[in-house]
Write a protein that holds these residues in place. Structure first.
Motif, mmCIF file in Angstrom:
data_model
loop_
_atom_site.group_PDB
_atom_site.id
_atom_site.type_symbol
_atom_site.label_atom_id
_atom_site.label_comp_id
_atom_site.label_asym_id
_atom_site.label_seq_id
_atom_site.Cartn_x
_atom_site.Cartn_y
_atom_site.Cartn_z
ATOM 1 N N CYS A 1 88.915 101.158 46.981
ATOM 2 C CA CYS A 1 88.339 100.068 46.203
ATOM 3 C C CYS A 1 88.386 98.833 47.093
ATOM 4 O O CYS A 1 89.478 98.344 47.394
ATOM 5 N N THR A 2 87.234 98.363 47.508
ATOM 6 C CA THR A 2 87.165 97.192 48.369
ATOM 7 C C THR A 2 86.831 95.968 47.533
ATOM 8 O O THR A 2 85.869 95.986 46.758
ATOM 9 N N ALA A 3 87.648 94.930 47.678
ATOM 10 C CA ALA A 3 87.504 93.728 46.867
ATOM 11 C C ALA A 3 86.965 92.575 47.691
ATOM 12 O O ALA A 3 87.264 92.445 48.878
ATOM 13 N N SER A 4 86.174 91.741 47.062
ATOM 14 C CA SER A 4 85.683 90.524 47.696
ATOM 15 C C SER A 4 85.553 89.442 46.635
ATOM 16 O O SER A 4 85.672 89.716 45.439
ATOM 17 N N GLY A 5 85.331 88.192 47.090
ATOM 18 C CA GLY A 5 85.043 87.136 46.135
ATOM 19 C C GLY A 5 86.241 86.401 45.596
ATOM 20 O O GLY A 5 86.188 85.882 44.489
ATOM 21 N N ALA B 1 86.254 113.264 36.651
ATOM 22 C CA ALA B 1 85.944 112.038 35.915
ATOM 23 C C ALA B 1 85.250 111.063 36.851
ATOM 24 O O ALA B 1 85.216 111.267 38.070
ATOM 25 N N VAL B 2 84.719 109.997 36.267
ATOM 26 C CA VAL B 2 84.317 108.835 37.054
ATOM 27 C C VAL B 2 85.542 107.940 37.164
ATOM 28 O O VAL B 2 86.173 107.620 36.155
ATOM 29 N N TYR B 3 85.865 107.557 38.379
ATOM 30 C CA TYR B 3 87.041 106.728 38.636
ATOM 31 C C TYR B 3 86.573 105.304 38.912
ATOM 32 O O TYR B 3 85.702 105.077 39.756
ATOM 33 N N TYR B 4 87.188 104.361 38.194
ATOM 34 C CA TYR B 4 86.835 102.953 38.301
ATOM 35 C C TYR B 4 88.036 102.162 38.798
ATOM 36 O O TYR B 4 89.173 102.427 38.405
ATOM 37 N N CYS B 5 87.787 101.162 39.626
ATOM 38 C CA CYS B 5 88.837 100.194 39.893
ATOM 39 C C CYS B 5 88.519 98.905 39.146
ATOM 40 O O CYS B 5 87.361 98.621 38.837
ATOM 41 N N GLU C 1 92.999 93.875 29.832
ATOM 42 C CA GLU C 1 93.641 92.923 30.737
ATOM 43 C C GLU C 1 92.877 92.752 32.045
ATOM 44 O O GLU C 1 93.213 91.897 32.857
ATOM 45 N N TYR C 2 91.858 93.589 32.242
ATOM 46 C CA TYR C 2 91.129 93.585 33.510
ATOM 47 C C TYR C 2 89.749 92.987 33.316
ATOM 48 O O TYR C 2 88.962 93.437 32.485
ATOM 49 N N ASP C 3 89.460 91.955 34.098
ATOM 50 C CA ASP C 3 88.235 91.181 33.924
ATOM 51 C C ASP C 3 87.088 91.679 34.791
ATOM 52 O O ASP C 3 85.926 91.431 34.471
ATOM 53 N N TYR C 4 87.404 92.294 35.896
ATOM 54 C CA TYR C 4 86.372 92.698 36.859
ATOM 55 C C TYR C 4 86.450 94.200 37.086
ATOM 56 O O TYR C 4 87.545 94.749 37.239
ATOM 57 N N TRP C 5 85.277 94.835 37.146
ATOM 58 C CA TRP C 5 85.199 96.285 37.265
ATOM 59 C C TRP C 5 84.191 96.674 38.332
ATOM 60 O O TRP C 5 83.157 96.006 38.510
ATOM 61 N N GLY C 6 84.503 97.770 39.024
ATOM 62 C CA GLY C 6 83.528 98.340 39.937
ATOM 63 C C GLY C 6 82.571 99.253 39.198
ATOM 64 O O GLY C 6 82.683 99.440 37.977
ATOM 65 N N GLN C 7 81.671 99.863 39.947
ATOM 66 C CA GLN C 7 80.627 100.696 39.343
ATOM 67 C C GLN C 7 81.087 102.133 39.140
ATOM 68 O O GLN C 7 80.425 102.902 38.447
ATOM 69 N N GLY C 8 82.198 102.492 39.738
ATOM 70 C CA GLY C 8 82.749 103.832 39.579
ATOM 71 C C GLY C 8 82.325 104.785 40.677
ATOM 72 O O GLY C 8 81.291 104.609 41.322
ATOM 73 N N THR C 9 83.160 105.797 40.883
ATOM 74 C CA THR C 9 82.855 106.848 41.844
ATOM 75 C C THR C 9 83.199 108.193 41.195
ATOM 76 O O THR C 9 84.252 108.330 40.577
ATOM 77 N N GLN C 10 82.311 109.163 41.321
ATOM 78 C CA GLN C 10 82.484 110.440 40.650
ATOM 79 C C GLN C 10 83.406 111.349 41.446
ATOM 80 O O GLN C 10 83.226 111.537 42.661
ATOM 81 N N VAL C 11 84.373 111.922 40.749
ATOM 82 C CA VAL C 11 85.239 112.957 41.319
ATOM 83 C C VAL C 11 85.032 114.219 40.489
ATOM 84 O O VAL C 11 85.189 114.192 39.263
ATOM 85 N N THR C 12 84.667 115.296 41.147
ATOM 86 C CA THR C 12 84.480 116.581 40.476
ATOM 87 C C THR C 12 85.352 117.612 41.155
ATOM 88 O O THR C 12 85.283 117.791 42.374
ATOM 89 N N GLY D 1 84.630 107.129 48.064
ATOM 90 C CA GLY D 1 85.541 108.221 48.366
ATOM 91 C C GLY D 1 85.490 109.395 47.409
ATOM 92 O O GLY D 1 86.169 110.397 47.635
ATOM 93 N N GLY D 2 84.710 109.269 46.347
ATOM 94 C CA GLY D 2 84.607 110.384 45.413
ATOM 95 C C GLY D 2 83.819 111.540 46.017
ATOM 96 O O GLY D 2 83.237 111.419 47.094
ATOM 97 N N GLY D 3 83.806 112.661 45.303
ATOM 98 C CA GLY D 3 83.057 113.806 45.773
ATOM 99 C C GLY D 3 83.400 115.059 45.010
ATOM 100 O O GLY D 3 84.108 115.011 43.995
ATOM 101 N N LEU D 4 82.899 116.172 45.514
ATOM 102 C CA LEU D 4 83.147 117.491 44.925
ATOM 103 C C LEU D 4 84.184 118.208 45.768
ATOM 104 O O LEU D 4 83.983 118.378 46.990
ATOM 105 N N VAL D 5 85.283 118.602 45.142
ATOM 106 C CA VAL D 5 86.356 119.304 45.849
ATOM 107 C C VAL D 5 86.792 120.494 45.011
ATOM 108 O O VAL D 5 86.413 120.631 43.849
ATOM 109 N N GLN D 6 87.619 121.333 45.624
ATOM 110 C CA GLN D 6 88.157 122.486 44.906
ATOM 111 C C GLN D 6 89.553 122.160 44.376
ATOM 112 O O GLN D 6 90.242 121.271 44.913
ATOM 113 N N ALA D 7 89.961 122.889 43.375
ATOM 114 C CA ALA D 7 91.308 122.721 42.831
ATOM 115 C C ALA D 7 92.339 122.892 43.945
ATOM 116 O O ALA D 7 92.223 123.795 44.780
#
Length: 122
Positions: free
Chosen positions: A22-26, A92-96, A108-119, A8-14
């Motif tokens: 953030c889709t979870a599995s496992g 920033a890069v946004y991580y779940c 406190e968080y054990d599992y992390w995604g790869q991140g998505t860039q928001v500009t 869902g990240g991307g380039l947007v204007q102010a």
């Protein structure tokens, strides 16, 4: 093992809005909390918001509440971050992340995604 994938990240204007997913599995279940963090270039990763998997409890970083809303959809195994009135400083890069505690501490968080860039351009 819990796996998280952001999108869902991307380039947007102010002033624009974006919704991150953030889709979870496992094996994620009601004992987990899922959080959003973000990291701008040259800065530490900072907490944005977190939600229990049942959606009952949330915590926001103070100055983000009001513009950002965290929510979840258990049927889709997803957590969302709705971001409104975006500013260039939100770039920033946004991580779940998933963990067993509803917390604003990274450790406190054990599992992390790869991140998505928001500009956000001015």
């Amino acid at each position: 093992q819990v796996q998280l994938v952001e999108s869902g990240g991307g380039l947007v204007q102010a002033g624009d809005s974006l919704r991150l997913s953030c889709t979870a599995s496992g094996g994620i279940d009601s004992s987990y909390a899922v959080a959003w963090f973000r990291q701008a270039p040259g800065l530490d990763r900072e907490f944005v918001a977190t939600i229990t998997w049942n959606g009952v409890n949330t915590i926001y970083k103070d100055h983000m509440k009001g513009r950002f809303t965290i929510s979840r959809d258990n049927i889709k195994n997803a957590v969302y971050l709705q971001m409104n009135s975006l500013k260039p400083e939100d770039t920033a890069v946004y991580y779940c992340a998933a963990g067993k505690a509803l917390s604003y501490y990274r450790v406190e968080y054990d599992y992390w995604g790869q991140g998505t860039q928001v500009t956000v351009s001015s």
